[in-house]
Design a protein around this motif. Sequence first.
Motif, PDB file in Angstrom:
ATOM      1  N   VAL A  76      37.228  38.582  45.046  1.00  0.00           N
ATOM      2  CA  VAL A  76      36.971  39.867  45.703  1.00  0.00           C
ATOM      3  C   VAL A  76      37.680  41.019  44.994  1.00  0.00           C
ATOM      4  CG1 VAL A  76      36.481  38.877  47.952  1.00  0.00           C
ATOM      5  CG2 VAL A  76      38.836  39.443  47.359  1.00  0.00           C
ATOM      6  N   VAL A  77      38.607  40.699  44.104  1.00  0.00           N
ATOM      7  CA  VAL A  77      39.255  41.705  43.264  1.00  0.00           C
ATOM      8  C   VAL A  77      39.345  41.146  41.847  1.00  0.00           C
ATOM      9  CG1 VAL A  77      41.425  42.937  42.779  1.00  0.00           C
ATOM     10  CG2 VAL A  77      40.573  42.786  45.124  1.00  0.00           C
ATOM     11  N   LEU A  78      38.944  41.947  40.888  1.00  0.00           N
ATOM     12  CA  LEU A  78      39.024  41.556  39.478  1.00  0.00           C
ATOM     13  C   LEU A  78      40.228  42.225  38.831  1.00  0.00           C
ATOM     14  CD1 LEU A  78      35.252  42.080  38.546  1.00  0.00           C
ATOM     15  CD2 LEU A  78      36.363  39.969  39.341  1.00  0.00           C
ATOM     16  N   TYR A  79      40.831  41.521  37.872  1.00  0.00           N
ATOM     17  CA  TYR A  79      42.001  42.064  37.170  1.00  0.00           C
ATOM     18  C   TYR A  79      41.809  41.835  35.682  1.00  0.00           C
ATOM     19  CZ  TYR A  79      46.894  42.959  35.897  1.00  0.00           C
ATOM     20  OH  TYR A  79      48.035  43.464  35.337  1.00  0.00           O
ATOM     21  N   GLU A  80      42.057  42.885  34.910  1.00  0.00           N
ATOM     22  CA  GLU A  80      41.969  42.776  33.448  1.00  0.00           C
ATOM     23  C   GLU A  80      42.964  43.744  32.826  1.00  0.00           C
ATOM     24  OE1 GLU A  80      38.726  43.405  29.805  1.00  0.00           O
ATOM     25  OE2 GLU A  80      38.247  44.067  31.847  1.00  0.00           O
ATOM     26  N   ARG A  81      43.680  43.298  31.810  1.00  0.00           N
ATOM     27  CA  ARG A  81      44.533  44.203  31.046  1.00  0.00           C
ATOM     28  C   ARG A  81      43.929  44.432  29.678  1.00  0.00           C
ATOM     29  NH1 ARG A  81      48.560  44.291  27.291  1.00  0.00           N
ATOM     30  NH2 ARG A  81      48.912  42.042  27.237  1.00  0.00           N
ATOM     31  N   ARG A  82      43.785  45.709  29.331  1.00  0.00           N
ATOM     32  CA  ARG A  82      43.351  46.076  27.983  1.00  0.00           C
ATOM     33  C   ARG A  82      44.397  47.022  27.413  1.00  0.00           C
ATOM     34  NH1 ARG A  82      38.263  46.876  30.618  1.00  0.00           N
ATOM     35  NH2 ARG A  82      38.219  49.113  30.109  1.00  0.00           N
ATOM     36  N   GLY A  83      45.164  46.504  26.473  1.00  0.00           N
ATOM     37  CA  GLY A  83      46.249  47.304  25.924  1.00  0.00           C
ATOM     38  C   GLY A  83      47.260  47.627  27.008  1.00  0.00           C
ATOM     39  N   PRO A  84      47.657  48.903  27.148  1.00  0.00           N
ATOM     40  CA  PRO A  84      48.677  49.255  28.137  1.00  0.00           C
ATOM     41  C   PRO A  84      48.122  49.553  29.532  1.00  0.00           C
ATOM     42  CG  PRO A  84      48.150  51.170  26.833  1.00  0.00           C
ATOM     43  CD  PRO A  84      47.307  50.048  26.290  1.00  0.00           C
ATOM     44  N   VAL A  85      46.835  49.306  29.743  1.00  0.00           N
ATOM     45  CA  VAL A  85      46.195  49.667  31.010  1.00  0.00           C
ATOM     46  C   VAL A  85      45.696  48.418  31.734  1.00  0.00           C
ATOM     47  CG1 VAL A  85      44.395  51.041  32.131  1.00  0.00           C
ATOM     48  CG2 VAL A  85      45.474  51.879  30.017  1.00  0.00           C
ATOM     49  N   ALA A  86      46.059  48.289  33.006  1.00  0.00           N
ATOM     50  CA  ALA A  86      45.538  47.222  33.862  1.00  0.00           C
ATOM     51  C   ALA A  86      44.398  47.789  34.700  1.00  0.00           C
ATOM     52  CB  ALA A  86      46.629  46.672  34.771  1.00  0.00           C
ATOM     53  N   TYR A  87      43.284  47.064  34.724  1.00  0.00           N
ATOM     54  CA  TYR A  87      42.106  47.499  35.470  1.00  0.00           C
ATOM     55  C   TYR A  87      41.947  46.592  36.689  1.00  0.00           C
ATOM     56  CZ  TYR A  87      41.137  50.216  31.312  1.00  0.00           C
ATOM     57  OH  TYR A  87      41.243  51.114  30.271  1.00  0.00           O
ATOM     58  N   VAL A  88      42.041  47.194  37.869  1.00  0.00           N
ATOM     59  CA  VAL A  88      41.915  46.491  39.138  1.00  0.00           C
ATOM     60  C   VAL A  88      40.610  46.958  39.776  1.00  0.00           C
ATOM     61  CG1 VAL A  88      42.934  46.122  41.412  1.00  0.00           C
ATOM     62  CG2 VAL A  88      44.421  46.352  39.391  1.00  0.00           C
ATOM     63  N   THR A  89      39.713  46.016  40.048  1.00  0.00           N
ATOM     64  CA  THR A  89      38.377  46.389  40.525  1.00  0.00           C
ATOM     65  C   THR A  89      38.049  45.673  41.824  1.00  0.00           C
ATOM     66  OG1 THR A  89      37.643  46.669  38.234  1.00  0.00           O
ATOM     67  CG2 THR A  89      35.925  46.525  39.929  1.00  0.00           C
ATOM     68  N   MET A  90      37.781  46.441  42.874  1.00  0.00           N
ATOM     69  CA  MET A  90      37.296  45.864  44.131  1.00  0.00           C
ATOM     70  C   MET A  90      35.900  45.287  43.874  1.00  0.00           C
ATOM     71  SD  MET A  90      38.623  48.781  46.848  1.00  0.00           S
ATOM     72  CE  MET A  90      38.100  50.181  45.827  1.00  0.00           C
ATOM     73  N   ASN A  91      35.667  44.065  44.322  1.00  0.00           N
ATOM     74  CA  ASN A  91      34.477  43.340  43.865  1.00  0.00           C
ATOM     75  C   ASN A  91      33.706  42.690  45.019  1.00  0.00           C
ATOM     76  OD1 ASN A  91      32.731  42.349  41.806  1.00  0.00           O
ATOM     77  ND2 ASN A  91      33.736  40.354  41.931  1.00  0.00           N
ATOM     78  N   ARG A  92      33.288  43.523  45.954  1.00  0.00           N
ATOM     79  CA  ARG A  92      32.336  43.086  46.982  1.00  0.00           C
ATOM     80  C   ARG A  92      31.143  44.044  46.947  1.00  0.00           C
ATOM     81  NH1 ARG A  92      34.415  42.603  52.731  1.00  0.00           N
ATOM     82  NH2 ARG A  92      32.845  40.962  52.891  1.00  0.00           N
TER      83      ARG A  92
END
Length: 289
Positions: free
Chosen positions: A6-22
């Motif tokens: 239900v939440v996605l997490y990805e780090r690209r370089g110095p930035v973490a991307y948190v995405t609500m996924n419903r």
Amino acid sequence: MPEAPVVLYERRGPVAYVTMNRPRCRNAQNSAMTYALDDAFYRAADDPEVKVVVLAGAGEHFSAGHDIGTPERDAHLPFERRAGLWWDHSDRPGAESRFARESEVYLGMCRRWRELPKPVIASVHGACVAGGLMPAWVCDLIVASEDAFFADPVVRMGIPGVEYFAHPWAMPPRIAKEFLYTGDRMPARRAYGVGMVNRVVERARLTQETDRLALRIAEMPGFGLALTKRAVNQAEDLQGLHTGMDSVFGLHHLAHAHDAETAADSLGGMDVSAMKGAAIGAAMKEANG
């Protein structure tokens, strides 16, 4: 096939991307999503490689708010408490249950996230409605697409705004009153004009522009960013943000209790379809003058 998180997490370089996924329910927030967001923010806070966090929503909308009607609504289930010491709500009756749960998963979690010692940018498109305002407002910056809109229509339930009552700090008080009294949608451009949003960009450029801002901020020293965030948050608290929220949270639960006694339920009988119908009716009246 296992269900997508239900939440996605990805780090690209110095930035973490948190995405609500419903996305099929417009990222309505159930408790599972709330605790998954907490996991993601904690992970970003604990990773020394992460300088900035971006919060976004999958699909067509950022978030339609709290889950008040999907099959995965889990308000009755117990979860491990993290944001406070109120007891498990799931085996308590009435207002005792509602107050304990919302102290944890709504007001408590949002306060916890607001103190994440790294800059957090909300990347908002489509609907950012009611409970959807809360994860956006805990962020330090908001970048919105031109199709984004903001609304808090819960006064239709007899409730004076969502639990994380940042309205008079996110916008001027008279605008906040209009926002609540009407429940109307505030387009991204007006949200920018009243100071609630930092930037408005074309939908096709939202991700690119959010990334660009995040990477620019990531060039700053991490400890300096953390201290600067603490300084501004403390200034807001000195202006009454924290104590103001406490007082309105009590009014919020008075409204729930009143609804439970005088209407069909603690939401004043306003389920998803009723809220949607009221919003459509209000929009038609506005369009017809």
